[in-house]
Design a protein around this motif. Structure first.
Motif, PDB file in Angstrom:
ATOM      1  N   SER A 132      44.186  46.839  42.944  1.00 29.08           N
ATOM      2  CA  SER A 132      42.960  47.182  42.784  1.00 29.08           C
ATOM      3  C   SER A 132      41.628  45.659  43.526  1.00 29.08           C
ATOM      4  CB  SER A 132      43.593  45.712  41.410  1.00 29.08           C
ATOM      5  OG  SER A 132      42.321  45.111  40.473  1.00 29.08           O
ATOM      6  N   ASP A 156      35.266  42.227  42.090  1.00 25.17           N
ATOM      7  CA  ASP A 156      33.755  43.633  41.883  1.00 25.17           C
ATOM      8  C   ASP A 156      33.305  42.960  43.191  1.00 25.17           C
ATOM      9  OD1 ASP A 156      33.145  43.133  38.303  1.00 25.17           O
ATOM     10  OD2 ASP A 156      34.424  44.204  39.579  1.00 25.17           O
ATOM     11  N   SER A 157      33.261  42.095  43.825  1.00 27.26           N
ATOM     12  CA  SER A 157      32.279  41.417  45.105  1.00 27.26           C
ATOM     13  C   SER A 157      32.732  41.977  46.392  1.00 27.26           C
ATOM     14  CB  SER A 157      32.292  39.590  44.705  1.00 27.26           C
ATOM     15  OG  SER A 157      33.775  39.944  45.273  1.00 27.26           O
ATOM     16  N   LYS A 202      34.368  45.189  46.237  1.00 32.70           N
ATOM     17  CA  LYS A 202      34.918  46.193  45.914  1.00 32.70           C
ATOM     18  C   LYS A 202      33.637  47.656  47.046  1.00 32.70           C
ATOM     19  CE  LYS A 202      36.840  46.874  40.815  1.00 32.70           C
ATOM     20  NZ  LYS A 202      36.337  47.286  40.351  1.00 32.70           N
TER      21      LYS A 202
END
Length: 123
Positions: A59, A62-63, A65
């Motif tokens: 996982s 977002d910063s 990915k």
């Protein structure tokens, strides 16, 4: 007790790459989930990426990915973070951490922390 020792930090220009390593003294129930966190000056610590060591499920924040990849080598008790397309905002102290559950780890409630390795990205 589990010791976590990070390495691989350094200085790089924007757009470059670095690979961080985290050597664990042993794998136990408390290292069922391992991950990377970072803390920039004046900012709160944030989770970057985690991996369930038993199954390899990952996982990401977002910063990061699409730019960062977390992986493990169970034979070497080592966790990695491959960081590509680095940006100045990735500059921070990076910490390796381990916990018995990924829910706890994402909440920052690790059982073990490494001492950190500095990553500096210049633009």
């Amino acid at each position: 007790q589990v010791q976590l020792v990070e390495s691989g930090g350094g200085s790089v220009q924007a757009g470059g790459s670095l690979r961080l390593s985290c050597a664990a003294s042993k794998y136990t129930y408390s290292t069922s989930c391992m991950g990377w966190f970072r803390q920039a000056p004046g900012k709160e610590r944030e989770g970057v990426a985690i991996i369930w060591t038993g199954g390899g499920v990952t996982s990401y924040a977002d910063s990061v990915k699409g730019r960062f990849t977390i992986s493990q080598d169970n034979a070497k008790n080592t966790l990695y973070l491959q960081m590509n397309s680095l940006k100045s905002e990735d500059t921070a102290m990076y910490y390796c951490a381990a916990a018995s559950s990924c829910v706890r780890l994402w909440a920052g409630r690790a059982d073990y922390w490494g001492q950190g390795t500095q990553v500096t990205v210049s633009s």
